[in-house]
Design an enzyme around this catalytic site. Structure first.
Site, short mmCIF file in Angstrom:
data_model
loop_
_atom_site.label_atom_id
_atom_site.label_comp_id
_atom_site.label_asym_id
_atom_site.label_seq_id
_atom_site.Cartn_x
_atom_site.Cartn_y
_atom_site.Cartn_z
N TYR A 55 49.01 137.04 78.35
CA TYR A 55 50.39 137.45 78.05
C TYR A 55 50.43 138.82 77.37
CZ TYR A 55 54.90 137.78 75.76
OH TYR A 55 56.13 138.24 75.33
N HIS A 85 62.99 147.74 74.00
CA HIS A 85 63.22 146.91 72.83
C HIS A 85 63.83 147.69 71.66
CE1 HIS A 85 60.92 144.15 75.18
NE2 HIS A 85 60.77 143.26 74.21
N ASN A 198 55.24 143.25 67.90
CA ASN A 198 55.19 141.85 67.51
C ASN A 198 54.70 141.78 66.06
OD1 ASN A 198 55.87 139.40 68.73
ND2 ASN A 198 54.41 139.73 70.40
N ARG A 285 72.53 128.53 25.44
CA ARG A 285 71.52 127.52 25.13
C ARG A 285 70.55 127.28 26.29
NH1 ARG A 285 73.21 121.54 24.80
NH2 ARG A 285 75.26 122.50 24.67
N GLU A 414 62.47 132.02 73.62
CA GLU A 414 62.43 132.08 72.16
C GLU A 414 63.63 131.25 71.65
OE1 GLU A 414 62.34 136.31 71.60
OE2 GLU A 414 60.52 136.46 72.80
#
Length: 522
Positions: A55, A85, A198, A285, A414
């Site tokens: 891949y 991208h 990536n 407090r 995805e």
């Protein structure tokens, strides 16, 4: 002489990453790292030569993973992935954050599991060393399959595209800068484009900034909270160590120690030790419990960030020429969850600070209503609390966890994503607002403390109060308080109160952080 950090060999920390980004430490590739990188690249070349289907090496990306790419097109494929991208939108992130992305990616690639060429990694380090930093849009990553869009923009300059910040901080077209410097763009080899884009470096770099800025805000909140308690003549008894040893959260014990030591020796607190106030309101407090819980959230984030800083988060991972694993190390969930948690932790510090602000203008515990003697004609300090209230509510709206949502992408390949990039960005927005809320509390606390004179506080609170009064005077009548808030914000954002408190504690031989000093530092 600068310290040296060996990419791919040494352990990267938040502090070291920031030091490299700021030029205080030099990151280098030693011989061992170069050997690992060259060996990993040779594995990829062997995979291509054999024609094994891996891949991103000789296939398309995402849903195109079954599309085989010819050997002669494997290089073109890597060039195209950076172009296709690069779809980021919105404002450009700060230069330092982009530089942290380069640093964290260089360290990951140098570990020798990504198949990157040595020349490519050396060019990334050149960008770091020369402070010529690519510009990256803030929006477009879903935080799984890595921060694809931001990382694509980050590495466009490697192939001569995109924009960069130049040495003087201005922005310029990459090709013009390379031409001016006599540099040429790179020709990427098999898998290189995928290895570059990536990964979780966008999320991670924002997380590094969260760790740094939230730590300072937490330290500052303790100092201002102690000053507010003095102004309200509260009690330091709730900070006694015995109370916190029987509910021994680390963050709670740290804050209790800090408050106890900062208030030690106060004439103001000693003056009402036998008063009829049985208990203070929670915002005084319960500072150890509330501030401390946020400390625990910060500690959890820091621990996970430092795991991520030393991880390899691209895909596939190249173990050798016979063993390339397509996995999910790029998924941002391990950081998305703690970043959302840190956002809630930061918002809660602002929430409790606003409650102390409100208490100081109520006219209780011997303070004049609205922190001014002559009100009516004067509105006094009524309205700054509106600002803190608005910021508190804005932070609440930002606290919705981005990691609780997932929108499938890549045609369903995805199908679960982390949205961690949004977690990182909005947590920094929450911290921005927190710093403004603390500025309002500091304005109020300094004014309240003035009404306790001639009694004096402890050395640390006296010192920090004097520092504030050198910059902003006591108010006897109305004036434009926005200027005062701005001055207080500058003090908060600079970390000056924390630095001063630490300096005074050294001089007075006071230990503010006790046994957890190392654990809660970075």
């Amino acid at each position: 002489m600068k310290k040296v950090f060996n990419y791919g060999i040494d352990r990267l920390t938040v502090n070291i990453a920031l030091d490299i980004a700021r030029g205080n430490t030099k990151g280098v590739l030693n011989g061992k790292a170069k050997e690992k990188v060259l060996k990993s690249q040779s594995y990829v070349q062997e995979i291509v030569a054999k024609g094994d289907v891996v891949y991103g090496v000789n296939t398309g990306f995402g849903p195109l993973c079954t599309t085989i790419i010819s050997e002669e097109d494997t290089s073109t494929l890597q060039h195209k992935i950076l172009q296709s991208h690069s779809v980021g939108v919105g404002n450009i992130i700060p230069k330092e954050t982009s530089k942290l992305m380069l640093i964290t990616k260089a360290h990951a690639l140098a570990q020798g599991f990504s198949g990157i060429a040595l020349t490519t990694l050396e060019r990334i380090i050149w960008h770091i060393d020369k402070d010529i930093v690519p510009t990256v849009p803030e929006k477009g990553s879903v935080g799984a399959s890595g921060d694809l869009a931001p990382l694509s923009h980050l590495f466009l300059p490697l192939i001569g595209l995109g924009e960069v910040y130049t040495e003087d901080g201005s922005r310029a077209i990459t090709s013009d800068v390379l031409s001016r410097l006599g540099m040429k763009s790179l020709q990427l080899g098999p898998k290189e484009g995928l290895a570059l884009i990536n990964g979780t470096q966008f999320i991670l770099s924002h997380a590094v900034k969260v760790v740094e800025r939230l730590a300072q805000a937490l330290d500052t909140a303790d100092v201002i909270g102690a000053m507010s308690l003095e102004g309200l003549m509260g009690s330091a008894r709730p900070f006694e160590p015995e109370l916190h040893q029987i509910r021994a959260y680390k963050g709670t014990q740290l804050v209790a120690t800090r408050l106890r030591e900062m208030l030690n020796g106060s004439e103001i607190l000693e003056s009402h030790v036998d008063c009829d106030r049985v208990q203070d309101p929670y915002s005084l407090r319960c500072m150890p419990q509330v501030h401390g819980a946020s400390r625990n959230a910060w500690l959890h984030l820091k621990e996970l960030v430092e795991v991520e800083l030393n991880s390899v988060t691209d895909n596939p991972i190249i173990l050798d020429a016979e063993n390339a694993i397509s996995g999910g190390n790029f998924h941002g969930q391990p950081l998305a969850l703690p970043l959302d948690y840190a956002g809630v932790a930061a918002a809660e510090i602002g929430n409790i600070a606003d409650r102390r602000c409100y208490m100081m203008i109520e006219g209780r515990f011997g303070l004049p209503k609205l922190l001014m003697k002559d009100v009516g004609l004067n509105s006094g300090f009524m309205i700054p609390q509106y600002t803190s209230a608005a910021l508190v509510t804005e932070n609440k709206t930002l606290c919705f966890p981005a990691s609780a949502d997932s929108v499938p992408t890549s045609l369903g390949q995805e199908d679960h994503v982390s949205m961690g990039s949004i977690s990182g960005r909005k947590t920094l927005q929450i911290i921005d607002n927190l710093e403004q809320i603390l500025a309002v509390e500091l304005l109020y606390a300094a004014q309240a403390l003035d009404f306790r004179r001639p009694l004096k506080s402890s050395p640390i609170i006296e010192g920090t109060h004097a520092y504030v009064r050198e910059r902003v005077a006591h108010a006897d009548e109305d004036r434009v308080l926005a200027y005062d808030i701005k001055a207080m914000h500058d003090i908060v954002k600079s970390g000056a109160l924390v630095h001063l408190a630490n300096e005074i504690s050294k001089k007075e031989k006071i230990d503010l952080n006790g046994e957890y000093k190392q654990e809660f530092s970075f």
